[in-house]
Write a protein that holds these residues in place. Structure first.
Motif, PDB file in Angstrom:
ATOM      1  N   ARG B 189      46.030  39.158  51.036  1.00 19.21           N
ATOM      2  CA  ARG B 189      45.855  37.768  50.357  1.00 19.21           C
ATOM      3  C   ARG B 189      44.506  37.125  50.531  1.00 19.21           C
ATOM      4  O   ARG B 189      44.150  36.429  49.520  1.00 19.21           O
ATOM      5  CB  ARG B 189      46.715  36.819  50.479  1.00 19.21           C
ATOM      6  N   ASP B 190      43.756  37.617  51.559  1.00 17.61           N
ATOM      7  CA  ASP B 190      42.415  36.789  51.802  1.00 17.61           C
ATOM      8  C   ASP B 190      41.255  37.675  51.115  1.00 17.61           C
ATOM      9  O   ASP B 190      40.051  37.271  51.227  1.00 17.61           O
ATOM     10  CB  ASP B 190      42.198  36.461  53.201  1.00 17.61           C
ATOM     11  N   MET B 191      41.427  38.728  50.631  1.00 15.49           N
ATOM     12  CA  MET B 191      40.317  39.677  50.191  1.00 15.49           C
ATOM     13  C   MET B 191      39.699  38.666  49.058  1.00 15.49           C
ATOM     14  O   MET B 191      40.261  38.149  48.195  1.00 15.49           O
ATOM     15  CB  MET B 191      40.994  40.811  49.402  1.00 15.49           C
ATOM     16  N   PRO B 192      38.150  38.588  48.993  1.00 15.18           N
ATOM     17  CA  PRO B 192      37.556  38.022  47.953  1.00 15.18           C
ATOM     18  C   PRO B 192      37.933  38.830  46.446  1.00 15.18           C
ATOM     19  O   PRO B 192      38.186  39.943  46.325  1.00 15.18           O
ATOM     20  CB  PRO B 192      36.101  38.303  48.291  1.00 15.18           C
ATOM     21  N   LEU B 193      38.008  37.853  45.343  1.00 16.01           N
ATOM     22  CA  LEU B 193      38.510  38.206  44.085  1.00 16.01           C
ATOM     23  C   LEU B 193      39.667  38.895  43.795  1.00 16.01           C
ATOM     24  O   LEU B 193      40.514  38.287  43.182  1.00 16.01           O
ATOM     25  CB  LEU B 193      37.328  39.335  43.467  1.00 16.01           C
ATOM     26  N   VAL B 194      40.192  39.760  44.809  1.00 13.99           N
ATOM     27  CA  VAL B 194      41.422  40.314  44.319  1.00 13.99           C
ATOM     28  C   VAL B 194      42.538  39.751  45.105  1.00 13.99           C
ATOM     29  O   VAL B 194      43.627  40.343  44.994  1.00 13.99           O
ATOM     30  CB  VAL B 194      41.280  41.924  44.630  1.00 13.99           C
ATOM     31  N   GLY B 195      42.428  38.986  46.332  1.00  9.17           N
ATOM     32  CA  GLY B 195      43.437  38.568  47.268  1.00  9.17           C
ATOM     33  C   GLY B 195      44.559  38.077  46.505  1.00  9.17           C
ATOM     34  O   GLY B 195      45.704  38.473  46.758  1.00  9.17           O
ATOM     35  N   THR B 196      44.200  37.232  45.663  1.00  9.28           N
ATOM     36  CA  THR B 196      45.416  36.460  44.819  1.00  9.28           C
ATOM     37  C   THR B 196      46.190  37.410  44.142  1.00  9.28           C
ATOM     38  O   THR B 196      47.458  37.500  44.141  1.00  9.28           O
ATOM     39  CB  THR B 196      44.758  35.182  43.836  1.00  9.28           C
ATOM     40  N   PHE B 197      45.564  38.272  43.430  1.00  8.04           N
ATOM     41  CA  PHE B 197      46.025  39.245  42.783  1.00  8.04           C
ATOM     42  C   PHE B 197      47.273  40.276  43.704  1.00  8.04           C
ATOM     43  O   PHE B 197      48.298  40.438  43.237  1.00  8.04           O
ATOM     44  CB  PHE B 197      45.312  40.407  42.278  1.00  8.04           C
ATOM     45  N   PHE B 198      46.712  40.350  45.047  1.00  6.62           N
ATOM     46  CA  PHE B 198      47.770  41.276  45.791  1.00  6.62           C
ATOM     47  C   PHE B 198      48.823  40.218  46.369  1.00  6.62           C
ATOM     48  O   PHE B 198      49.967  40.854  46.761  1.00  6.62           O
ATOM     49  CB  PHE B 198      46.681  41.680  46.935  1.00  6.62           C
TER      50      PHE B 198
END
Lengths: 357, 452
Positions: B189-198
């Motif tokens: 969830r903390d990945m930049p850009l895609v975190g929210t997606f995951f």
């Protein structure tokens, strides 16, 4: 063709299922960020508590120097009081045994018990003793100082032995250097590194924090309660393994360990303000039942500890049943912490290849 | 549909390319394993090894001698890659690799099982009959063609991994709860850009359903000439994404590369010809095809192999109860990335004379990885309980300078397991004396049931 239709049926099922389950707080799931929690923990919990440890070790040094000048009962009492403050400060940061603390080996250097009193006396008599050697790990740190400051006739033993005074100087110098270096590392950039180390690999700051959290809890349960009351020895108490036999604050230290872990779980800062913690992450994952299990576990353990004497030796004599009940409570909480919480977070324990089975 | 003839022939090129890739991959994989220090960590440091049922006599070599099978693996891989003393090399690789895999089921991975099977198949195939040192040096006669089923058996082996992994995903946890993928994906969830997606539930559902469909059907798209390029694009994308998100080491590369076996003979011929011209390699083909009787024997043996490969993953049907919970018939079935299982197992030795109890600190006997695996797998729990019984049986404990003799103690365990996002549940009750439970392949009716 058969598989396609099966897939289609399942797809319809899942759509129907997921529509039914939708509720208002679905949006919150994505809001929680581990990085924000780690930053909060670093700035509001770790940094102030390491500063606090550095200050209390410095005050311990001051009162030790004071004792060397004015060797009376009052300055010994002052010294003992400063020791107690410092040791409790240490137990507020002992859980962070990764990064800077791991580099120094802070947990072992400051807190190895039971201390070897014979070795302390031998070491003091030998001017060439190297305190950095692994074999001396149980003759240094807070437990060694406890023996020297709190044993029977401590004041006269110290006054009568300049060698022992030098030994205390050496222990304190080593401890001060270690604490100062860890504190400096956290202030000098490690806290920022930690705050962004949110990955799932076992070397990330988040995984290390969770692993040490579990380890610290089990250490408290086993070493400070289980072993002394005989859980690993056919139920026969092993009083020689008690943590604080001279200052007699074993259960007070255990209480500090539990409070530290509870506050860390709840994200309660050194200023007492509750902010992002592991509980918030669990809530974001809709695992509120784990949060309430862990919270009520902590509070029930603390209620028990508050009703007991600070010295476990007295309670082993008087209230073995209550200690046993406390142990069971601590044991039950292990499952909630180690199994339910870490499994919800999806943390990896090892860094080897895995295909998830 | 025409009836299959084992005498159908195909160019040897796909088999040669497969040999080159397999040799290169195992060489890299073995080097990586050694350089990461895993030989020491997995096979030298542990005091106790969880052997496979019936194969517990397979023991590790003592100390640094454990590096020996890994050196044999390196030499074998190199021999396979170069096609030098090929048969000896692949036998050597197969034996040393399989030996190591049989030592401790803690380290069992479906993909290791896959490597063992492929190495076994390669023992019987003439993968060195072209573009190899053996062919160059005249150790083997050069061939242009081989029976078609030599390639098909390798395709079958790869198909097994995909199709059975797909069938295994047809369960309610995977399809209706999107578990364990939700747990795993949200941890990014903390990945930049895609975190929210995951961190979204629907993402996990999409990944689960796509992954299931991919595993089930990709082989059929790979077999079809028209859809193959498009299917291979998905193969690459799928394995790169899983490799990026999950700690699965070299396996994404292994699968991407070995899946090339589905490509046409022309594709492989072009590839080999390019390599030949780069290396200025030429060989005189006398195409002395092997005797028909040899191919016929291999053909019959491969039918048996295929039947076994299809039956083994379904052996779980012989057991009652929840497969994921009991894990009876779980391994060797391509159940990949299927469960998130975490457990806590506390063992107790009970002594009848003193009526006392000893709580065991698992880490005194097991590595962290062993303890992790053991805590959720009933067969390993029994193995560890029997080990503890041996450790404490007929021993004298000294407690506070007094001696206590332990004779024939019972072994108990409190085991709690959390499976696929559900709250932890009791798996083994402390009442049960595990030292009296036999370690065998029968159903373990004394395990607590799991509630979904």
């Amino acid at each position: 063709m058969k598989l396609y239709s099966l897939l289609l049926i399942l797809f319809i099922l899942v759509t129907a299922f997921s529509c039914k389950k939708k509720n208002a707080n679905e949006d919150e799931v994505s809001d929680f960020k581990k990085g924000e929690m780690l930053t909060h923990i670093a700035n509001q919990i770790v940094l102030p508590n390491f500063l606090n440890l550095q200050n209390s070790v410095s005050e311990l040094n001051t009162s030790w120097n004071q004792f060397k000048t004015v060797q009376d009962d009052a300055s010994l009492e002052e010294l003992q009081m400063r020791w107690q403050t410092a040791v409790l400060s240490f137990h507020k940061v002992k859980v962070y045994e990764f990064g800077p603390s791991m580099n120094v080996g802070l947990r072992a250097a400051l807190g190895t018990f039971p201390t070897d009193t014979t070795k302390i006396i031998t070491n003091a008599g030998n001017a060439n003793t190297n305190l950095a050697l692994l074999e001396n790990i149980d003759a240094i740190g807070f437990p060694a100082l406890e023996f020297i400051f709190f044993r029977n006739n401590a004041k006269n033993e110290l006054i009568g032995s300049t060698q022992m005074q030098t030994y205390v100087d050496n222990i304190l110098t080593k401890m001060t250097a270690e604490v100062n270096s860890v504190n400096a590392a956290w202030n000098g950039g490690y806290s920022a590194t930690f705050g962004t180390s949110t990955g799932t690999e076992s070397t990330s700051g988040f995984s290390q924090l969770m692993n040490e959290f579990c380890k610290e809890y089990e250490l408290a349960k086993n070493a400070k309660l289980g072993i002394p009351i005989g859980k690993q020895s056919l139920g026969i108490p092993q009083i020689s393994y008690v943590e604080s036999p001279y200052a007699k604050i074993s259960l007070l230290i255990l209480k500090q360990n539990v409070i530290t872990l509870r506050d860390l779980f709840q994200g309660k800062g050194a200023n007492g303000i509750d902010n992002l913690g592991m509980d918030d992450y669990l809530l974001a994952l809709e695992k509120s039942s784990i949060v309430s299990t862990i919270n009520s576990g902590f509070s029930s353990i603390l209620t028990d500890l508050n009703a007991l004497n600070d010295d476990i030796l007295i309670e082993i004599q008087n209230n073995p049943g209550q200690l046993d009940a406390l142990y069971t409570k601590m044991q039950n909480l292990v499952v909630a912490i180690k199994t339910d919480m870490t499994s919800a977070f999806g943390i990896l324990i090892t860094y080897q290849d895995n295909d998830g089975d | 549909m025409s009836i299959y003839k084992f005498s159908d022939r195909i160019s040897i090129a796909p088999l040669v390319v497969f040999r080159l890739l397999f040799g290169a991959l195992t060489l890299y994989g073995t080097l990586r394993f050694i350089l990461k220090g895993w030989v020491n960590e997995l096979y030298i440091e542990p005091q106790f090894f969880f052997g496979f049922y019936g194969l517990e006599w397979v023991k590790p070599l003592s100390g640094s001698l454990m590096y020996l099978p890994f050196i044999l693996m390196l030499l074998g891989s190199l021999g396979v890659l170069l096609g030098y003393y090929y048969r000896l090399s692949i036998v050597c690789f197969f034996l040393s690799f399989t030996y190591v895999e049989l030592l401790d089921k803690t380290n069992y991975l479906n993909h290791y099982y896959f490597i063992s099977l492929v190495a076994f198949l390669l023992i019987w195939l003439p993968a060195n009959a072209s573009f190899s040192l053996d062919a160059k040096l005249g150790k083997v006669s050069v061939r242009k063609t081989i029976p078609k089923f030599y390639i098909q058996i390798l395709q079958f082996q790869l198909a097994c991994v995909y199709v059975f992994a797909g069938i295994a995903k047809l369960n309610t946890d995977w399809l209706l709860q999107a578990e364990p993928l939700f747990t795993w994906l949200q941890s990014h969830r903390d990945m930049p850009l895609v975190g929210t997606f995951f961190s979204q539930k629907w993402t996990a559902y999409a990944f689960s359903w796509f992954g299931c469909a991919y595993d089930l059907f990709i082989v059929f798209f790979l077999l079809n000439n028209k859809t193959r390029p498009f299917a291979y694009f998905f193969v690459i994308a799928f394995h790169l994404i899983t490799g990026w998100l999950f700690p699965i080491g070299v396996f994404p590369i292994v699968m991407i590369v070995l899946t090339l076996i589905f490509f046409s003979e022309d594709f492989h011929l072009t590839f080999i010809d390019k390599l030949k011209s780069i290396l200025k390699y030429n060989e005189i083909s006398n195409d002395s095809s092997e005797t028909n009787s040899n191919a016929k024997r291999l053909y019959n043996a491969s039918i048996l192999f295929v039947i076994l490969q299809i039956v083994i993953p379904f052996r779980y049907l012989a057991y009652p109860g929840d497969l994921f919970w009991n894990e009876e018939g779980f391994r060797f079935s391509w159940r990949v990335m299927l469960m998130h299982k975490e457990g806590n197992a506390t063992f107790y030795i009970r002594d009848k004379n003193t009526k006392g109890e000893i709580e065991i600190v698992n880490s005194r006997y097991l590595t962290k990885r062993q303890e992790e695996q053991m805590s959720t797998q009933p067969d390993m729990i029994i193995q560890f309980a029997h080990f503890l019984k041996n450790e404490f049986n007929d021993t004298v404990l000294v407690i506070n300078n007094k001696k206590y003799r332990i004779e024939n103690p019972s072994v108990h365990a409190n085991v709690f397991v959390a499976l696929n996002g559900r709250p932890s549940q009791k798996m083994i009750d402390k009442k049960i004396d595990l030292s009296r439970k036999e370690y065998n392949l029968q159903h373990r009716a004394w395990l607590e049931n799991s509630n979904k």
